[in-house]
Design a protein around this motif. Structure first.
Motif, mmCIF file in Angstrom:
data_model
loop_
_atom_site.group_PDB
_atom_site.id
_atom_site.type_symbol
_atom_site.label_atom_id
_atom_site.label_comp_id
_atom_site.label_asym_id
_atom_site.label_seq_id
_atom_site.Cartn_x
_atom_site.Cartn_y
_atom_site.Cartn_z
ATOM 1 N N ARG A 53 -0.925 -7.656 5.688
ATOM 2 C CA ARG A 53 -2.029 -8.365 5.042
ATOM 3 C C ARG A 53 -3.362 -7.997 5.704
ATOM 4 N NH1 ARG A 53 -3.303 -13.095 2.303
ATOM 5 N NH2 ARG A 53 -1.110 -13.475 1.897
ATOM 6 N N TRP A 81 -4.397 -4.556 4.536
ATOM 7 C CA TRP A 81 -4.913 -4.523 3.166
ATOM 8 C C TRP A 81 -6.353 -5.053 3.136
ATOM 9 C CZ3 TRP A 81 -2.642 -1.413 0.123
ATOM 10 C CH2 TRP A 81 -1.246 -1.312 0.037
ATOM 11 N N LEU A 82 -6.586 -6.167 3.800
ATOM 12 C CA LEU A 82 -7.943 -6.722 3.830
ATOM 13 C C LEU A 82 -8.892 -5.811 4.608
ATOM 14 C CD1 LEU A 82 -7.090 -10.494 4.414
ATOM 15 C CD2 LEU A 82 -7.787 -9.379 2.276
ATOM 16 N N ASP A 132 -11.561 -12.578 -3.762
ATOM 17 C CA ASP A 132 -10.569 -12.501 -4.841
ATOM 18 C C ASP A 132 -9.592 -11.343 -4.671
ATOM 19 O OD1 ASP A 132 -11.737 -14.682 -6.181
ATOM 20 O OD2 ASP A 132 -13.233 -13.365 -7.112
ATOM 21 N N PHE A 133 -9.860 -10.426 -3.751
ATOM 22 C CA PHE A 133 -8.963 -9.300 -3.548
ATOM 23 C C PHE A 133 -7.613 -9.821 -3.039
ATOM 24 C CE2 PHE A 133 -12.873 -6.518 -2.374
ATOM 25 C CZ PHE A 133 -13.261 -6.498 -3.706
ATOM 26 N N SER A 134 -6.552 -9.390 -3.655
ATOM 27 C CA SER A 134 -5.214 -9.910 -3.338
ATOM 28 C C SER A 134 -4.387 -8.888 -2.553
ATOM 29 C CB SER A 134 -4.465 -10.266 -4.624
ATOM 30 O OG SER A 134 -3.094 -10.496 -4.366
ATOM 31 N N PRO A 135 -4.107 -9.148 -1.273
ATOM 32 C CA PRO A 135 -3.218 -8.255 -0.516
ATOM 33 C C PRO A 135 -1.829 -8.166 -1.150
ATOM 34 C CG PRO A 135 -4.390 -9.735 0.969
ATOM 35 C CD PRO A 135 -4.639 -10.231 -0.430
ATOM 36 N N GLU A 136 -1.379 -9.266 -1.731
ATOM 37 C CA GLU A 136 -0.067 -9.258 -2.359
ATOM 38 C C GLU A 136 -0.022 -8.294 -3.540
ATOM 39 O OE1 GLU A 136 -0.667 -12.789 0.043
ATOM 40 O OE2 GLU A 136 -1.843 -11.998 -1.656
ATOM 41 N N ASN A 137 -1.088 -8.299 -4.342
ATOM 42 C CA ASN A 137 -1.115 -7.388 -5.483
ATOM 43 C C ASN A 137 -1.302 -5.947 -5.035
ATOM 44 O OD1 ASN A 137 -0.839 -7.303 -8.382
ATOM 45 N ND2 ASN A 137 -2.970 -6.580 -8.433
ATOM 46 N N SER A 158 -5.172 -0.173 -3.041
ATOM 47 C CA SER A 158 -6.239 -1.095 -2.652
ATOM 48 C C SER A 158 -7.463 -0.925 -3.545
ATOM 49 C CB SER A 158 -6.617 -0.876 -1.182
ATOM 50 O OG SER A 158 -7.354 0.323 -1.008
ATOM 51 N N GLU A 200 -6.836 -2.599 -6.905
ATOM 52 C CA GLU A 200 -6.975 -4.053 -6.842
ATOM 53 C C GLU A 200 -8.446 -4.461 -6.731
ATOM 54 O OE1 GLU A 200 -6.719 -8.160 -6.362
ATOM 55 O OE2 GLU A 200 -5.470 -6.691 -7.389
ATOM 56 N N HIS A 234 -11.733 -6.562 -9.895
ATOM 57 C CA HIS A 234 -12.702 -7.649 -9.725
ATOM 58 C C HIS A 234 -14.141 -7.153 -9.695
ATOM 59 C CE1 HIS A 234 -9.242 -10.197 -8.722
ATOM 60 N NE2 HIS A 234 -8.818 -9.177 -7.995
#
Length: 501
Positions: A51, A54-55, A88-93, A108, A111, A115
């Motif tokens: 996570r 990703w962020l 709103d960025f989703s690490p899961e997605n 990344s 995703e 947005h």
């Protein structure tokens, strides 16, 4: 079962629902770092988890876009839009998209693009390659994991050892070389030695983690693709300005990847930090041992039963845990060294290994120091009666002190046994055979008796009579110097390679 029908041993029911879910999740993991030691590992989740990576990709894209805005090559509104969408960025997605797209950075970007307006999305990733993003974000995350999470815990251990060094400065124990008793040291000296050693490693970690580097040079490191976006001759300046926003310097030798030597330096620094703590833990384990028993942990001693077979034992289990992790660190360094070969500009072999280490090593060192600070040192108790009983044998037979004193008597030798070392050896054998004190047997030699009465100081005679408190040399000065040194280093602030404005 209690009389009211409750089960006093059902601790799971006492947890909050989110704690129960966390425990169930942890026990389903294969790594002890994610299961058994999950509580401590959580403090590193913001830095060393998927996570976090990703962020982190969004954080690097932010720096790239902000630099383009500063260069007048992107509108300020695009950066504002990007930053407004970040939450709103989703690490899961991103993770799910990677499974479909088979590429992490592309996932990344996809995703993030969900947005953003098309006009802003196309401004991202300007002439860059995936490892411009990944190596840079890992340098940031590893540095911050050390400075913000691991470092404070290590500093706490150093300060606690300094406190114990001062408190126990005069408490004698037998010095031991080859695990055999010899002239005394003090417990305070022992704690001060380790405080200084840990502080040395602490400083090395500061230097190594501050020296982690990033890159923004494109697919093979020439900067050609960057210049297609920012202009001919602008690649190195663009790289410098992007990395400065993240508190990093560029690595001069970058290809598609940042060379791994600096990363290996950081891993080596934290591994040796952990191994020094492991050395201390092993010393305490030895002092715990039956036959020595000079220390204990007050909470463990009150409970006993840290053995499933012998309910009377007081096992040093927390110290043994630290020792075991220190052993693992030594072998995990091999993985980090294997990251250094790049096979020309890069292959995927080191990509796999880089997902494991040095992240796992950092988690271990954090847990080791948390355990030492929370479970070991607060209850560490000197068993003074046992320490004194063990010391009495040296008081009765101060062989090393006698040898040193005789060497200080100019030209002294026994006409029967020869010079100091040979003399002490012979009289020690006789003393052991007779069950006598070393001084009593030595005094039967006329040459020694003469030197004792006419050539030795009152203090030297007192030492040979067993007053070993007088035979600690520079211990007070060593403790004061080491404690001051260790406290100063542990109290200093971490300084990144570049100050982020």
């Amino acid at each position: 079962m209690a009389r009211d029908g409750t089960d006093a041993l059902d601790l799971f029911r006492e947890l909050r629902p989110e704690e129960q879910d966390n425990l169930v999740d942890g026990l389903g993991c294969t790594s002890p770092n994610d299961g058994k030691y999950r509580k401590e590992r959580h403090q590193l989740d913001a830095y060393l988890t998927p996570r976090a990576e990703w962020l982190g990709m969004a954080r690097v894209q932010d720096a790239l876009l902000a630099t383009r805005v500063a260069y007048g090559q992107a509108p300020a509104a695009a950066l504002q839009e990007f930053r407004a969408a970040t939450a709103d960025f989703s690490p899961e997605n991103m993770h799910l998209l990677e499974g479909r797209m088979r590429h992490d950075v592309l996932a990344s970007l996809a995703e993030m693009g969900r947005h953003l307006s098309d006009e802003t999305a196309v401004l991202l990733h300007p002439g860059t390659t995936s490892y411009d993003v990944i190596d840079t974000l890992r340098a940031v995350l590893f540095r911050d994991a050390w400075s913000e999470a691991v470092r404070p815990v290590v500093g706490g251990v150093i300060h606690t050892l300094c406190d114990r060094a001062v408190h126990d400065a005069d408490v004698l124990r037998v010095g031991r070389t080859h695990l055999q008793g010899t002239s005394p040291v003090t417990f305070g000296w022992h704690f001060a030695q380790y405080a200084a050693r840990l502080a040395d490693r602490f400083m090395r970690c500061d230097d190594a983690y501050a020296n982690l580097r990033g890159k923004v040079r494109g697919i093979v490191g020439t900067g050609a693709s960057i210049e297609q976006v920012v202009g001919v001759g602008g690649a190195l300046g663009f790289e410098r300005d992007v990395l400065a926003q993240l508190g990093l310097l560029p690595h001069r030798g970058s290809s598609q990847i940042v060379p791994r030597e600096n990363l290996a330096d950081a891993a080596h620094a934290i591994a040796t930090l952990g191994m020094v703590l492991g050395d201390f833990a092993n010393d305490i384990r030895l002092l715990y041992a039956t036959g020595i028993a000079e220390v204990t942990t007050s909470t463990d001693a009150a409970l006993l039963g840290l053995s499933s077979a012998d309910a009377t034992k007081n096992n040093p289990v927390n110290y043994e845990n630290v020792i075991g992790k220190a052993t693992m660190l030594k072998h995990l360094m091999g993985i980090v060294y294997e990251l250094i070969p790049s096979d020309l500009e890069r292959d995927l072999t080191n990509s796999v290994m880089g997902r494991y280490e040095p992240q796992g090593m950092m988690v271990m060192v954090h847990e080791m120091h948390a355990r030492m600070g929370e479970r070991c040192l607060p209850g560490l108790t000197i068993v003074r009666d046992n320490a004194e009983a063990n010391l009495q044998r040296v008081r009765d037979n101060p062989g090393e002190a006698m040898t040193a004193i005789l060497r200080g008597v100019e030209g002294w030798r026994s006409s029967t046994y020869g010079p100091g070392h040979d003399f002490v050896n012979k009289v020690a054998i006789q003393a052991q055979k007779d069950g006598s004190r070393l001084l009593d047997v030595a005094m039967t030699d006329p040459d020694f008796a003469h030197a004792y009465h006419s050539q030795m100081t009152e203090t030297q005679r007192a030492i040979l009579g067993g007053q070993l408190e007088l035979y600690v040399g520079a211990v007070p000065d060593i403790i004061a110097s080491n404690v001051s040194y260790a406290r100063d280093l542990a109290a200093r602030s971490f300084v990144p390679a570049v100050s982020v404005k």
